[in-house]
Design a protein around this motif. Sequence first.
Motif, PDB file in Angstrom:
ATOM      1  N   SER A 149     -32.686 -28.683 -61.465  1.00 15.40           N
ATOM      2  CA  SER A 149     -32.048 -29.995 -61.407  1.00 15.40           C
ATOM      3  C   SER A 149     -30.675 -29.895 -60.779  1.00 15.40           C
ATOM      4  O   SER A 149     -29.952 -28.924 -60.961  1.00 15.40           O
ATOM      5  CB  SER A 149     -31.916 -30.572 -62.818  1.00 15.40           C
ATOM      6  OG  SER A 149     -33.174 -30.863 -63.364  1.00 15.40           O
ATOM      7  N   TYR A 156     -26.499 -23.180 -67.938  1.00 17.05           N
ATOM      8  CA  TYR A 156     -25.650 -23.974 -67.073  1.00 17.05           C
ATOM      9  C   TYR A 156     -24.188 -23.698 -67.424  1.00 17.05           C
ATOM     10  O   TYR A 156     -23.863 -23.447 -68.582  1.00 17.05           O
ATOM     11  CB  TYR A 156     -25.909 -25.480 -67.269  1.00 17.05           C
ATOM     12  CG  TYR A 156     -27.075 -26.023 -66.493  1.00 17.05           C
ATOM     13  CD1 TYR A 156     -28.375 -25.877 -66.960  1.00 17.05           C
ATOM     14  CD2 TYR A 156     -26.877 -26.688 -65.288  1.00 17.05           C
ATOM     15  CE1 TYR A 156     -29.452 -26.383 -66.244  1.00 17.05           C
ATOM     16  CE2 TYR A 156     -27.941 -27.204 -64.566  1.00 17.05           C
ATOM     17  CZ  TYR A 156     -29.227 -27.039 -65.051  1.00 17.05           C
ATOM     18  OH  TYR A 156     -30.288 -27.550 -64.337  1.00 17.05           O
ATOM     19  N   PHE A 184     -30.751 -30.016 -73.905  1.00 17.49           N
ATOM     20  CA  PHE A 184     -29.563 -29.169 -73.947  1.00 17.49           C
ATOM     21  C   PHE A 184     -29.166 -28.766 -75.361  1.00 17.49           C
ATOM     22  O   PHE A 184     -29.341 -29.530 -76.322  1.00 17.49           O
ATOM     23  CB  PHE A 184     -28.370 -29.903 -73.328  1.00 17.49           C
ATOM     24  CG  PHE A 184     -28.390 -29.951 -71.834  1.00 17.49           C
ATOM     25  CD1 PHE A 184     -29.072 -30.962 -71.170  1.00 17.49           C
ATOM     26  CD2 PHE A 184     -27.745 -28.982 -71.089  1.00 17.49           C
ATOM     27  CE1 PHE A 184     -29.090 -31.008 -69.786  1.00 17.49           C
ATOM     28  CE2 PHE A 184     -27.757 -29.024 -69.702  1.00 17.49           C
ATOM     29  CZ  PHE A 184     -28.429 -30.035 -69.059  1.00 17.49           C
ATOM     30  N   PHE A 221     -32.922 -38.717 -63.493  1.00 15.46           N
ATOM     31  CA  PHE A 221     -32.520 -38.720 -64.894  1.00 15.46           C
ATOM     32  C   PHE A 221     -31.096 -39.231 -65.030  1.00 15.46           C
ATOM     33  O   PHE A 221     -30.259 -39.057 -64.152  1.00 15.46           O
ATOM     34  CB  PHE A 221     -32.561 -37.297 -65.476  1.00 15.46           C
ATOM     35  CG  PHE A 221     -33.861 -36.572 -65.254  1.00 15.46           C
ATOM     36  CD1 PHE A 221     -34.064 -35.808 -64.117  1.00 15.46           C
ATOM     37  CD2 PHE A 221     -34.877 -36.641 -66.196  1.00 15.46           C
ATOM     38  CE1 PHE A 221     -35.262 -35.138 -63.912  1.00 15.46           C
ATOM     39  CE2 PHE A 221     -36.067 -35.968 -66.008  1.00 15.46           C
ATOM     40  CZ  PHE A 221     -36.260 -35.219 -64.861  1.00 15.46           C
ATOM     41  N   ILE A 276     -26.125 -24.882 -62.357  1.00 12.01           N
ATOM     42  CA  ILE A 276     -27.124 -23.983 -62.929  1.00 12.01           C
ATOM     43  C   ILE A 276     -26.761 -22.534 -62.607  1.00 12.01           C
ATOM     44  O   ILE A 276     -26.245 -22.247 -61.520  1.00 12.01           O
ATOM     45  CB  ILE A 276     -28.537 -24.325 -62.411  1.00 12.01           C
ATOM     46  CG1 ILE A 276     -29.587 -23.550 -63.181  1.00 12.01           C
ATOM     47  CG2 ILE A 276     -28.646 -24.088 -60.908  1.00 12.01           C
ATOM     48  CD1 ILE A 276     -31.012 -24.023 -62.934  1.00 12.01           C
ATOM     49  N   LEU A 279     -21.338 -29.539 -63.575  1.00 18.86           N
ATOM     50  CA  LEU A 279     -22.412 -28.735 -64.137  1.00 18.86           C
ATOM     51  C   LEU A 279     -23.116 -27.973 -63.039  1.00 18.86           C
ATOM     52  O   LEU A 279     -23.584 -28.559 -62.064  1.00 18.86           O
ATOM     53  CB  LEU A 279     -23.441 -29.638 -64.816  1.00 18.86           C
ATOM     54  CG  LEU A 279     -23.247 -29.943 -66.280  1.00 18.86           C
ATOM     55  CD1 LEU A 279     -24.110 -31.111 -66.681  1.00 18.86           C
ATOM     56  CD2 LEU A 279     -23.586 -28.737 -67.144  1.00 18.86           C
ATOM     57  N   TYR A 336     -32.749 -22.260 -69.498  1.00 25.71           N
ATOM     58  CA  TYR A 336     -31.703 -22.216 -68.479  1.00 25.71           C
ATOM     59  C   TYR A 336     -30.342 -21.919 -69.093  1.00 25.71           C
ATOM     60  O   TYR A 336     -30.101 -22.200 -70.266  1.00 25.71           O
ATOM     61  CB  TYR A 336     -31.565 -23.595 -67.800  1.00 25.71           C
ATOM     62  CG  TYR A 336     -32.833 -24.217 -67.301  1.00 25.71           C
ATOM     63  CD1 TYR A 336     -33.699 -24.867 -68.178  1.00 25.71           C
ATOM     64  CD2 TYR A 336     -33.160 -24.186 -65.947  1.00 25.71           C
ATOM     65  CE1 TYR A 336     -34.866 -25.460 -67.732  1.00 25.71           C
ATOM     66  CE2 TYR A 336     -34.323 -24.782 -65.488  1.00 25.71           C
ATOM     67  CZ  TYR A 336     -35.166 -25.419 -66.383  1.00 25.71           C
ATOM     68  OH  TYR A 336     -36.317 -26.013 -65.936  1.00 25.71           O
ATOM     69  N   LEU A 394     -46.298 -29.113 -64.467  1.00 25.61           N
ATOM     70  CA  LEU A 394     -45.386 -29.640 -63.450  1.00 25.61           C
ATOM     71  C   LEU A 394     -44.017 -29.751 -64.078  1.00 25.61           C
ATOM     72  O   LEU A 394     -43.807 -30.540 -64.994  1.00 25.61           O
ATOM     73  CB  LEU A 394     -45.843 -31.015 -62.980  1.00 25.61           C
ATOM     74  CG  LEU A 394     -44.889 -31.704 -61.979  1.00 25.61           C
ATOM     75  CD1 LEU A 394     -44.844 -30.925 -60.682  1.00 25.61           C
ATOM     76  CD2 LEU A 394     -45.353 -33.128 -61.719  1.00 25.61           C
ATOM     77  N   ASN A 395     -43.117 -28.966 -63.610  1.00 27.96           N
ATOM     78  CA  ASN A 395     -41.780 -29.000 -64.175  1.00 27.96           C
ATOM     79  C   ASN A 395     -40.962 -30.041 -63.432  1.00 27.96           C
ATOM     80  O   ASN A 395     -40.601 -29.865 -62.282  1.00 27.96           O
ATOM     81  CB  ASN A 395     -41.129 -27.613 -64.082  1.00 27.96           C
ATOM     82  CG  ASN A 395     -39.887 -27.523 -64.931  1.00 27.96           C
ATOM     83  OD1 ASN A 395     -39.289 -28.527 -65.271  1.00 27.96           O
ATOM     84  ND2 ASN A 395     -39.501 -26.318 -65.272  1.00 27.96           N
ATOM     85  N   THR A 396     -40.675 -31.149 -64.099  1.00 29.72           N
ATOM     86  CA  THR A 396     -39.967 -32.245 -63.453  1.00 29.72           C
ATOM     87  C   THR A 396     -38.454 -32.074 -63.502  1.00 29.72           C
ATOM     88  O   THR A 396     -37.740 -32.835 -62.884  1.00 29.72           O
ATOM     89  CB  THR A 396     -40.293 -33.563 -64.152  1.00 29.72           C
ATOM     90  OG1 THR A 396     -39.850 -33.464 -65.524  1.00 29.72           O
ATOM     91  CG2 THR A 396     -41.782 -33.832 -64.135  1.00 29.72           C
ATOM     92  N   GLY A 397     -38.010 -31.093 -64.267  1.00 35.74           N
ATOM     93  CA  GLY A 397     -36.572 -30.901 -64.377  1.00 35.74           C
ATOM     94  C   GLY A 397     -35.944 -31.607 -65.553  1.00 35.74           C
ATOM     95  O   GLY A 397     -34.732 -31.580 -65.705  1.00 35.74           O
ATOM     96  N   GLU A 398     -36.747 -32.239 -66.411  1.00 34.89           N
ATOM     97  CA  GLU A 398     -36.195 -32.870 -67.607  1.00 34.89           C
ATOM     98  C   GLU A 398     -35.679 -31.787 -68.543  1.00 34.89           C
ATOM     99  O   GLU A 398     -36.409 -30.850 -68.858  1.00 34.89           O
ATOM    100  CB  GLU A 398     -37.255 -33.704 -68.309  1.00 34.89           C
ATOM    101  CG  GLU A 398     -36.778 -34.346 -69.603  1.00 34.89           C
ATOM    102  CD  GLU A 398     -37.858 -35.195 -70.245  1.00 34.89           C
ATOM    103  OE1 GLU A 398     -38.936 -35.357 -69.638  1.00 34.89           O
ATOM    104  OE2 GLU A 398     -37.618 -35.685 -71.362  1.00 34.89           O
ATOM    105  N   LEU A 399     -34.446 -31.917 -68.953  1.00 32.89           N
ATOM    106  CA  LEU A 399     -33.790 -30.851 -69.695  1.00 32.89           C
ATOM    107  C   LEU A 399     -33.400 -31.285 -71.100  1.00 32.89           C
ATOM    108  O   LEU A 399     -32.995 -32.419 -71.329  1.00 32.89           O
ATOM    109  CB  LEU A 399     -32.530 -30.404 -68.952  1.00 32.89           C
ATOM    110  CG  LEU A 399     -32.768 -29.790 -67.572  1.00 32.89           C
ATOM    111  CD1 LEU A 399     -31.468 -29.679 -66.808  1.00 32.89           C
ATOM    112  CD2 LEU A 399     -33.417 -28.422 -67.724  1.00 32.89           C
ATOM    113  N   ILE A 441     -36.610 -16.873 -62.813  1.00 27.80           N
ATOM    114  CA  ILE A 441     -37.088 -17.622 -61.663  1.00 27.80           C
ATOM    115  C   ILE A 441     -35.966 -18.251 -60.848  1.00 27.80           C
ATOM    116  O   ILE A 441     -36.150 -18.558 -59.684  1.00 27.80           O
ATOM    117  CB  ILE A 441     -38.109 -18.716 -62.062  1.00 27.80           C
ATOM    118  CG1 ILE A 441     -37.541 -19.661 -63.124  1.00 27.80           C
ATOM    119  CG2 ILE A 441     -39.392 -18.084 -62.538  1.00 27.80           C
ATOM    120  CD1 ILE A 441     -38.438 -20.857 -63.384  1.00 27.80           C
ATOM    121  N   ILE A 442     -34.833 -18.480 -61.438  1.00 25.83           N
ATOM    122  CA  ILE A 442     -33.673 -18.982 -60.704  1.00 25.83           C
ATOM    123  C   ILE A 442     -32.488 -18.085 -61.019  1.00 25.83           C
ATOM    124  O   ILE A 442     -32.183 -17.828 -62.179  1.00 25.83           O
ATOM    125  CB  ILE A 442     -33.324 -20.438 -61.077  1.00 25.83           C
ATOM    126  CG1 ILE A 442     -34.432 -21.400 -60.660  1.00 25.83           C
ATOM    127  CG2 ILE A 442     -32.001 -20.861 -60.425  1.00 25.83           C
ATOM    128  CD1 ILE A 442     -34.209 -22.825 -61.117  1.00 25.83           C
TER     129      ILE A 442
END
Lengths: 112, 115
Positions: free
Chosen positions: A100, B35, B106, A34, B45, B43, B33, B99-104, B55-56
């Motif tokens: 990420s 951050y 904000f 990204f 997390i 940045l 999330y 499927l979590n691709t990590g696209e965020l 989960i994190i």
Amino acid sequence: AQSVTQPDIHITVSEGASLELRCNYSYGATPYLFWYVQSPGQGLQLLLKYFSGDTLVQGIKGFEAEFKRSQSSFNLRKPSVHWSDAAEYFCAVGAEAGKSTFGDGTTLTVKP
Amino acid sequence: DTAVSQTPKYLVTQMGNDKSIKCEQNLGHDTMYWYKQDSKKFLKIMFSYNNKELIINETVPNRFSPKSPDKAHLNLHINSLELGDSAVYFCASSPIGGLNTGELFFGEGSRLTVL
């Protein structure tokens, strides 16, 4: 563990000139990649993303990026920069569970 | 209609105080999330919740406690604030869709200044 390197901390270009921001990543599998942009005082906005398929991806605001697996790179380009493009740019690699990892960012200054 | 909204946008407080930041998303996403962005704009997390479940949990002091009353809300409470907590805190969400691709996506950030 995944990591992202943005070698250029600060880049200055003249308005109308072309731009390339570099990003190198380290990740064990096929990465989700990204580019985000952060204007002053704002949150991050997604510019473009790469999941699979065509290695040249188009994004918003006239940006594009090319995924090169052999170089572990995902560089961001724009043919002609506008003054409004001045901002902080972050490259990121996504992983399972959405954890990420972001690069340290590149500050873009645009000269009139 | 703001997709990810955080309040307050600015917080100025004294060391030792307790403060909270609230976050809401109307995108229907399952994962949210927090951050932290420091003064050098790095940045990192802090936490991630998927449908109200943590989960994190990165290496964050126990003074930081996230709470997710439902999947559209994720709040951050900070006890006994320290000078080093001064930063911009971003809330984000992401779709999961199998499927979590990590696209965020904000929020605009909450700038915390501890005096």
